[in-house]
Structure formats: C-alpha cells, structure tokens
Design a protein around this motif. Structure first.
Motif, PDB file in Angstrom:
ATOM      1  N   SER A 277      38.069  42.252  42.202  1.00 40.72           N
ATOM      2  CA  SER A 277      37.780  41.314  43.300  1.00 40.72           C
ATOM      3  C   SER A 277      37.297  39.975  42.761  1.00 40.72           C
ATOM      4  O   SER A 277      37.747  38.911  43.212  1.00 40.72           O
ATOM      5  CB  SER A 277      36.725  41.907  44.237  1.00 40.72           C
ATOM      6  OG  SER A 277      37.190  43.108  44.807  1.00 40.72           O
ATOM      7  N   ALA A 278      36.385  40.018  41.799  1.00 38.53           N
ATOM      8  CA  ALA A 278      35.847  38.779  41.223  1.00 38.53           C
ATOM      9  C   ALA A 278      36.955  37.986  40.532  1.00 38.53           C
ATOM     10  O   ALA A 278      37.054  36.762  40.705  1.00 38.53           O
ATOM     11  CB  ALA A 278      34.726  39.099  40.243  1.00 38.53           C
TER      12      ALA A 278
ATOM     13  N   VAL B 163      38.190  34.151  41.383  1.00 35.45           N
ATOM     14  CA  VAL B 163      38.182  33.088  40.364  1.00 35.45           C
ATOM     15  C   VAL B 163      39.587  32.520  40.166  1.00 35.45           C
ATOM     16  O   VAL B 163      39.757  31.301  40.054  1.00 35.45           O
ATOM     17  CB  VAL B 163      37.580  33.592  39.030  1.00 35.45           C
ATOM     18  CG1 VAL B 163      37.741  32.554  37.927  1.00 35.45           C
ATOM     19  CG2 VAL B 163      36.099  33.963  39.213  1.00 35.45           C
ATOM     20  N   VAL B 164      40.591  33.389  40.148  1.00 32.04           N
ATOM     21  CA  VAL B 164      41.977  32.916  40.013  1.00 32.04           C
ATOM     22  C   VAL B 164      42.317  31.967  41.166  1.00 32.04           C
ATOM     23  O   VAL B 164      42.915  30.906  40.962  1.00 32.04           O
ATOM     24  CB  VAL B 164      42.971  34.102  39.959  1.00 32.04           C
ATOM     25  CG1 VAL B 164      44.409  33.654  40.183  1.00 32.04           C
ATOM     26  CG2 VAL B 164      42.843  34.841  38.635  1.00 32.04           C
ATOM     27  N   GLU B 165      41.932  32.333  42.359  1.00 39.15           N
ATOM     28  CA  GLU B 165      42.271  31.551  43.551  1.00 39.15           C
ATOM     29  C   GLU B 165      41.401  30.299  43.706  1.00 39.15           C
ATOM     30  O   GLU B 165      41.802  29.339  44.377  1.00 39.15           O
ATOM     31  CB  GLU B 165      42.125  32.435  44.801  1.00 39.15           C
ATOM     32  CG  GLU B 165      42.698  31.827  46.043  1.00 39.15           C
ATOM     33  CD  GLU B 165      42.726  32.782  47.224  1.00 39.15           C
ATOM     34  OE1 GLU B 165      43.176  32.342  48.295  1.00 39.15           O
ATOM     35  OE2 GLU B 165      42.305  33.948  47.082  1.00 39.15           O
TER      36      GLU B 165
ATOM     37  N   ARG C 122      36.555  29.816  35.441  1.00 39.84           N
ATOM     38  CA  ARG C 122      37.990  29.588  35.485  1.00 39.84           C
ATOM     39  C   ARG C 122      38.676  30.769  34.806  1.00 39.84           C
ATOM     40  O   ARG C 122      38.236  31.223  33.767  1.00 39.84           O
ATOM     41  CB  ARG C 122      38.329  28.290  34.773  1.00 39.84           C
ATOM     42  CG  ARG C 122      39.791  27.908  34.841  1.00 39.84           C
ATOM     43  CD  ARG C 122      40.024  26.553  34.234  1.00 39.84           C
ATOM     44  NE  ARG C 122      39.589  25.498  35.122  1.00 39.84           N
ATOM     45  CZ  ARG C 122      40.395  24.823  35.939  1.00 39.84           C
ATOM     46  NH1 ARG C 122      41.676  25.098  35.960  1.00 39.84           N
ATOM     47  NH2 ARG C 122      39.926  23.877  36.704  1.00 39.84           N
ATOM     48  N   ALA C 123      39.752  31.241  35.404  1.00 41.39           N
ATOM     49  CA  ALA C 123      40.525  32.336  34.805  1.00 41.39           C
ATOM     50  C   ALA C 123      41.261  31.823  33.579  1.00 41.39           C
ATOM     51  O   ALA C 123      41.809  30.723  33.589  1.00 41.39           O
ATOM     52  CB  ALA C 123      41.507  32.909  35.809  1.00 41.39           C
ATOM     53  N   THR C 124      41.271  32.628  32.540  1.00 38.30           N
ATOM     54  CA  THR C 124      42.052  32.315  31.338  1.00 38.30           C
ATOM     55  C   THR C 124      43.504  32.709  31.603  1.00 38.30           C
ATOM     56  O   THR C 124      43.812  33.363  32.612  1.00 38.30           O
ATOM     57  CB  THR C 124      41.526  33.112  30.133  1.00 38.30           C
ATOM     58  OG1 THR C 124      41.699  34.514  30.411  1.00 38.30           O
ATOM     59  CG2 THR C 124      40.059  32.799  29.835  1.00 38.30           C
TER      60      THR C 124
END
Length: 158
Positions: free
Chosen positions: A54-55, A59-61, A109-111
């Motif tokens: 979920s987290a 973060v991706v969105e 931020r997503a890697t």
C-alpha cells in the motif's frame, strides 16, 4: 462419543455464525479475512507485506510525498510509517530525499526498482481480486466498490 462432540461443535459454530451473519460488519470481517489471507499469499514472493504494498503504491502515485502525508494516507501514526519507509528504502524500492528549507521533512520517491516491482505486483493483485470476486459480474463488482466507497466517505471524520 467423539462424533457427537464434533456434531455439536459444528451446530454451535453454525448457530454463532447465523446469529452474527445478520450484521453487515460481520460479513465484511469474513470477507476481509479471506481477502487478507489471499493477499498475503500473493505478496509473499514479492517480499512485500500488505502495508508496504500500500505504501509503495501511494509513493509511486505521489512522488515527493512526505512521511506525514504517507502516514495520513495509510491512516497510521507517523511513528509507524518510519518503519515502513525504512523497510522500503532498505529494499531500494523508495528513496528518502531532503526537502529544501525543511531539515525535518523528507520527500519520498519510488526508485526504478520500486516502480517496476509495483507494476508487476499491481498485476498480481488484480488477478487476486479477479479470483476472490469471481462470483460477481463486472456490474456487481462496480456496485460493491461504489457502496463500500460511500460507506467510507459518509463516515470519514473531518
């Protein structure tokens, strides 16, 4: 004698569920338990737990979301989100970046690895939902989702 005890236990269980299943909340709990157990099974090979899945999705969105905003979105205490962020960061799924002008805040931020894992896992979860909800047609699924959304929105605390 054992057979009688088993039969009695079965009747008692059925009676208890018959009494409880009149309540929407109890039906929702049973559905949640089924969904939760299957989600854990689906996510296990990815290394994610339901909360980290979920987290990561949030973060991706929402690139550069703060830990406070993430805690609010997950509806958990800010202190609890630190553990989740640490777990995702240690797995190289997100990065924690300093926010200019605010030494206490981090932008999440997503890697690339995190975005790729999210894409693969999102597909697995869609398949999971298709399986769990296979007894409902598309319209019924949309109605269920809409009704649950209304319950949530109508009872959200300001």
């Amino acid at each position: 004698m054992k057979k009688r005890a088993t039969e009695t236990a079965g009747k008692d269980e059925q009676l208890a569920q018959t009494s409880l299943r009149q309540f929407v909340g109890y039906e929702m709990k049973l559905a949640y338990l089924l969904i939760h157990a299957d989600m854990m099974r689906i996510l296990k090979p990815t290394g994610l737990r339901i909360v980290t899945f979920s987290a990561l999705g949030i973060v991706v969105e929402n690139p550069d979301i703060s830990q406070t905003q993430l805690a609010q979105a997950l509806q958990i205490e800010r202190s609890g989100v630190v553990v989740i962020v640490d777990e995702l960061e240690n797995a190289d799924l997100i990065s924690r970046n300093k926010v200019e002008g605010d030494r206490r805040s981090y932008a999440l931020r997503a890697t690339l690895k995190g975005r790729n894992l999210w894409s693969r896992t999102e597909k697995l979860v869609h398949d999971h939902e298709d399986g769990i909800l296979s007894g409902l047609d598309r319209s019924e699924r949309e109605t269920l989702k809409s009704l649950l959304g209304r319950v949530i929105e109508d009872n959200r605390k300001s």
